[in-house]
Motif scaffolding. Structure first.
Motif, PDB file in Angstrom:
ATOM      1  N   ARG A   1      -2.135  12.527  -3.713  1.00  0.00           N
ATOM      2  CA  ARG A   1      -1.923  11.110  -4.005  1.00  0.00           C
ATOM      3  C   ARG A   1      -0.435  10.802  -3.912  1.00  0.00           C
ATOM      4  NH1 ARG A   1      -3.749   7.444  -9.211  1.00  0.00           N
ATOM      5  NH2 ARG A   1      -1.653   6.792  -9.745  1.00  0.00           N
ATOM      6  N   ALA A   2      -0.118   9.683  -3.256  1.00  0.00           N
ATOM      7  CA  ALA A   2       1.271   9.226  -3.143  1.00  0.00           C
ATOM      8  C   ALA A   2       1.377   7.832  -3.751  1.00  0.00           C
ATOM      9  CB  ALA A   2       1.715   9.208  -1.690  1.00  0.00           C
ATOM     10  N   GLN A   3       2.387   7.630  -4.589  1.00  0.00           N
ATOM     11  CA  GLN A   3       2.624   6.327  -5.204  1.00  0.00           C
ATOM     12  C   GLN A   3       3.586   5.542  -4.322  1.00  0.00           C
ATOM     13  OE1 GLN A   3       1.212   5.251  -8.319  1.00  0.00           O
ATOM     14  NE2 GLN A   3       1.858   3.310  -7.398  1.00  0.00           N
ATOM     15  N   ALA A   4       3.169   4.358  -3.886  1.00  0.00           N
ATOM     16  CA  ALA A   4       3.998   3.527  -3.018  1.00  0.00           C
ATOM     17  C   ALA A   4       4.759   2.511  -3.847  1.00  0.00           C
ATOM     18  CB  ALA A   4       3.135   2.821  -1.980  1.00  0.00           C
ATOM     19  N   GLY A   5       6.049   2.378  -3.584  1.00  0.00           N
ATOM     20  CA  GLY A   5       6.869   1.398  -4.282  1.00  0.00           C
ATOM     21  C   GLY A   5       7.497   1.965  -5.534  1.00  0.00           C
ATOM     22  N   SER A   6       6.743   2.063  -6.598  1.00  0.00           N
ATOM     23  CA  SER A   6       7.272   2.576  -7.863  1.00  0.00           C
ATOM     24  C   SER A   6       7.211   4.098  -7.895  1.00  0.00           C
ATOM     25  CB  SER A   6       6.473   2.002  -9.032  1.00  0.00           C
ATOM     26  OG  SER A   6       5.102   2.355  -8.911  1.00  0.00           O
ATOM     27  N   ARG A   7       7.976   4.657  -8.800  1.00  0.00           N
ATOM     28  CA  ARG A   7       7.998   6.104  -8.943  1.00  0.00           C
ATOM     29  C   ARG A   7       6.680   6.605  -9.541  1.00  0.00           C
ATOM     30  NH1 ARG A   7      11.342   9.182  -6.008  1.00  0.00           N
ATOM     31  NH2 ARG A   7      13.240   7.967  -5.589  1.00  0.00           N
ATOM     32  N   PRO A   8       6.193   7.755  -9.100  1.00  0.00           N
ATOM     33  CA  PRO A   8       4.915   8.259  -9.626  1.00  0.00           C
ATOM     34  C   PRO A   8       5.029   8.632 -11.095  1.00  0.00           C
ATOM     35  CG  PRO A   8       5.946   9.891  -8.203  1.00  0.00           C
ATOM     36  CD  PRO A   8       6.749   8.641  -8.067  1.00  0.00           C
ATOM     37  N   SER A   9       3.953   8.363 -11.821  1.00  0.00           N
ATOM     38  CA  SER A   9       3.920   8.677 -13.255  1.00  0.00           C
ATOM     39  C   SER A   9       3.191   9.984 -13.527  1.00  0.00           C
ATOM     40  CB  SER A   9       3.232   7.544 -14.027  1.00  0.00           C
ATOM     41  OG  SER A   9       1.922   7.329 -13.534  1.00  0.00           O
ATOM     42  N   ARG A  10       2.545  10.540 -12.506  1.00  0.00           N
ATOM     43  CA  ARG A  10       1.811  11.780 -12.696  1.00  0.00           C
ATOM     44  C   ARG A  10       2.559  12.932 -12.029  1.00  0.00           C
ATOM     45  NH1 ARG A  10      -4.298  11.291 -10.911  1.00  0.00           N
ATOM     46  NH2 ARG A  10      -3.247  11.950  -9.014  1.00  0.00           N
ATOM     47  N   SER A  11       2.513  14.079 -12.677  1.00  0.00           N
ATOM     48  CA  SER A  11       3.132  15.268 -12.114  1.00  0.00           C
ATOM     49  C   SER A  11       2.370  15.697 -10.866  1.00  0.00           C
ATOM     50  CB  SER A  11       3.123  16.397 -13.148  1.00  0.00           C
ATOM     51  OG  SER A  11       3.617  17.583 -12.595  1.00  0.00           O
TER      52      SER A  11
ATOM     53  N   ASP B   1      -7.424  13.092   2.746  1.00  0.00           N
ATOM     54  CA  ASP B   1      -6.460  14.147   2.437  1.00  0.00           C
ATOM     55  C   ASP B   1      -5.251  13.605   1.684  1.00  0.00           C
ATOM     56  OD1 ASP B   1      -7.930  16.212   3.641  1.00  0.00           O
ATOM     57  OD2 ASP B   1      -7.157  15.704   5.618  1.00  0.00           O
ATOM     58  N   LEU B   2      -4.861  12.367   2.003  1.00  0.00           N
ATOM     59  CA  LEU B   2      -3.702  11.739   1.350  1.00  0.00           C
ATOM     60  C   LEU B   2      -4.061  10.305   1.015  1.00  0.00           C
ATOM     61  CD1 LEU B   2      -0.709  11.771   0.493  1.00  0.00           C
ATOM     62  CD2 LEU B   2      -0.134  11.084   2.840  1.00  0.00           C
ATOM     63  N   LEU B   3      -3.982   9.966  -0.258  1.00  0.00           N
ATOM     64  CA  LEU B   3      -4.301   8.621  -0.724  1.00  0.00           C
ATOM     65  C   LEU B   3      -3.012   7.934  -1.174  1.00  0.00           C
ATOM     66  CD1 LEU B   3      -6.565   6.577  -1.394  1.00  0.00           C
ATOM     67  CD2 LEU B   3      -6.607   7.554  -3.692  1.00  0.00           C
ATOM     68  N   ILE B   4      -2.652   6.832  -0.532  1.00  0.00           N
ATOM     69  CA  ILE B   4      -1.446   6.078  -0.876  1.00  0.00           C
ATOM     70  C   ILE B   4      -1.844   4.921  -1.783  1.00  0.00           C
ATOM     71  CG2 ILE B   4       0.471   4.718   0.030  1.00  0.00           C
ATOM     72  CD1 ILE B   4       0.322   6.359   2.585  1.00  0.00           C
ATOM     73  N   VAL B   5      -1.281   4.894  -2.991  1.00  0.00           N
ATOM     74  CA  VAL B   5      -1.642   3.909  -4.004  1.00  0.00           C
ATOM     75  C   VAL B   5      -0.459   2.977  -4.222  1.00  0.00           C
ATOM     76  CG1 VAL B   5      -2.399   3.571  -6.383  1.00  0.00           C
ATOM     77  CG2 VAL B   5      -3.171   5.576  -5.104  1.00  0.00           C
ATOM     78  N   ARG B   6      -0.703   1.674  -4.172  1.00  0.00           N
ATOM     79  CA  ARG B   6       0.378   0.700  -4.328  1.00  0.00           C
ATOM     80  C   ARG B   6       0.436   0.116  -5.730  1.00  0.00           C
ATOM     81  NH1 ARG B   6       0.482  -3.675   0.280  1.00  0.00           N
ATOM     82  NH2 ARG B   6       2.303  -4.229  -0.981  1.00  0.00           N
ATOM     83  N   GLU B   7      -0.639   0.218  -6.515  1.00  0.00           N
ATOM     84  CA  GLU B   7      -0.653  -0.358  -7.857  1.00  0.00           C
ATOM     85  C   GLU B   7      -0.226   0.696  -8.869  1.00  0.00           C
ATOM     86  OE1 GLU B   7      -4.223  -2.418  -8.893  1.00  0.00           O
ATOM     87  OE2 GLU B   7      -4.678  -2.852  -6.792  1.00  0.00           O
ATOM     88  N   PRO B   8       0.857   0.476  -9.608  1.00  0.00           N
ATOM     89  CA  PRO B   8       1.313   1.464 -10.597  1.00  0.00           C
ATOM     90  C   PRO B   8       0.248   1.716 -11.657  1.00  0.00           C
ATOM     91  CG  PRO B   8       2.983  -0.213 -10.208  1.00  0.00           C
ATOM     92  CD  PRO B   8       1.733  -0.690  -9.542  1.00  0.00           C
ATOM     93  N   GLY B   9       0.065   2.973 -11.991  1.00  0.00           N
ATOM     94  CA  GLY B   9      -0.870   3.335 -13.049  1.00  0.00           C
ATOM     95  C   GLY B   9      -2.317   3.327 -12.644  1.00  0.00           C
TER      96      GLY B   9
END
Length: 285
Positions: A45-55, A27-35
């Motif tokens: 999808r949640a971007q960990a650390g850096s700001r998300p690049s996708r709307s 249901d929720l995927l946390i991604v640590r690698e930008p891009g």
């Protein structure tokens, strides 16, 4: 780290969150690698650390702080439209109960004591109690009285362990319970047997307990082994989870086997028969 934090946050969200490791269809995927572009199915999808690049992606500070993770989960639940506790089945609501109290449902009194794993009710049997708890849209948080009931409930005719009632309700709930478990790819394993000396038992449940304590297996495999329908297997696994019978869940990461390609033998039937018998053909002219 995330798994421990989710355990601490249990009960503070509308639905329980479970850490599944590398599961792209969660249901929720946390991604640590930008891009990093990963398909999340119908989940978020949640971007960990850096700001998300996708709307539309969420953001989580890394390393995660407890309150930041809680805020992320609450935001995810809003987007996923997760069912609130008042919409969860009766078994799930009773399993989440932390305070002693009592209910009045249809004029019948039910005294709940989770600290002592005890339940008393003004009913004649377990089936009558289950029917009562499932007959209405129970909102336990709103209906629970926290003061002592008249007579303190000690004289109620029906008395049982609270977990035995949760177990029986879970078996009844089956596929109607709030669990979106993939029947094929999600593997379950039990580290202990249910307390069949105190809880409801049947031959299919015994076979399921033996099966899931031996090896990780899917819901579909449990159906085939026990000769039971999917509702029975889901109800059994839900009861094990709610009653804390050492349930672990992981997605099957085994790649599907490639179809075996067999090259058809050359020549006709007579030629193959001659070759098998060791008879050579005459020399070509």
């Amino acid at each position: 780290m995330l798994a421990q934090q989710l355990k601490i946050l249990a009960g503070r969200t509308a639905a329980p969150w479970l850490y599944l490791g590398e599961a792209p269809d969660a249901d929720l995927l946390i991604v640590r690698e930008p891009g990093l572009d990963l398909a999340t199915g119908s989940g978020l999808r949640a971007q960990a650390g850096s700001r998300p690049s996708r709307s539309g992606d969420l953001h989580l500070e890394w390393p995660p702080r407890m309150f930041a993770l809680l805020e992320l989960l609450l935001d995810a639940e809003k987007r996923l439209k997760v069912r609130s506790a008042s919409q969860a089945c009766a078994a799930e609501q009773l399993a989440d109960l932390k305070q002693d109290g009592w209910l009045d449902i249809g004029g019948q009194r039910i005294v709940l004591q989770p600290r002592q794993d005890r339940l008393q009710a003004s009913v004649a049997s377990l089936d009558e109690l289950l029917d009562l708890l499932q007959s209405s849209q129970l909102d336990l948080a709103a209906a629970l009285h926290l003061d002592l009931p008249p007579g303190n409930g000690d004289a109620e005719p029906f008395q049982a362990s609270l977990k035995s009632v949760i177990w029986a309700l879970a078996l009844r709930s089956g596929v109607q319970a709030g669990r979106n478990w993939n029947a094929q790819s999600l593997l379950f394993r039990l580290s202990a047997w249910p307390h069949f000396d105190e809880w409801a038992v049947s031959p299919p449940l015994l076979r399921l307990a033996a099966f899931y304590t031996r090896q990780p297996a899917s819901i579909a495999s449990g159906c085939r082994l026990a000769g039971a329908d999917e509702a029975t297997v889901r109800g059994f696994l839900l009861g094990c989870e709610l009653c804390q019978v050492g349930v672990t869940m992981n997605y099957d990461k085994t790649p599907p086997a490639a179809p075996e390609h067999v090259t058809p033998p050359a020549g006709g039937l007579l030629q193959r028969l001659r070759e098998r018998l060791g008879i050579g053909f005459g020399r070509k002219r």
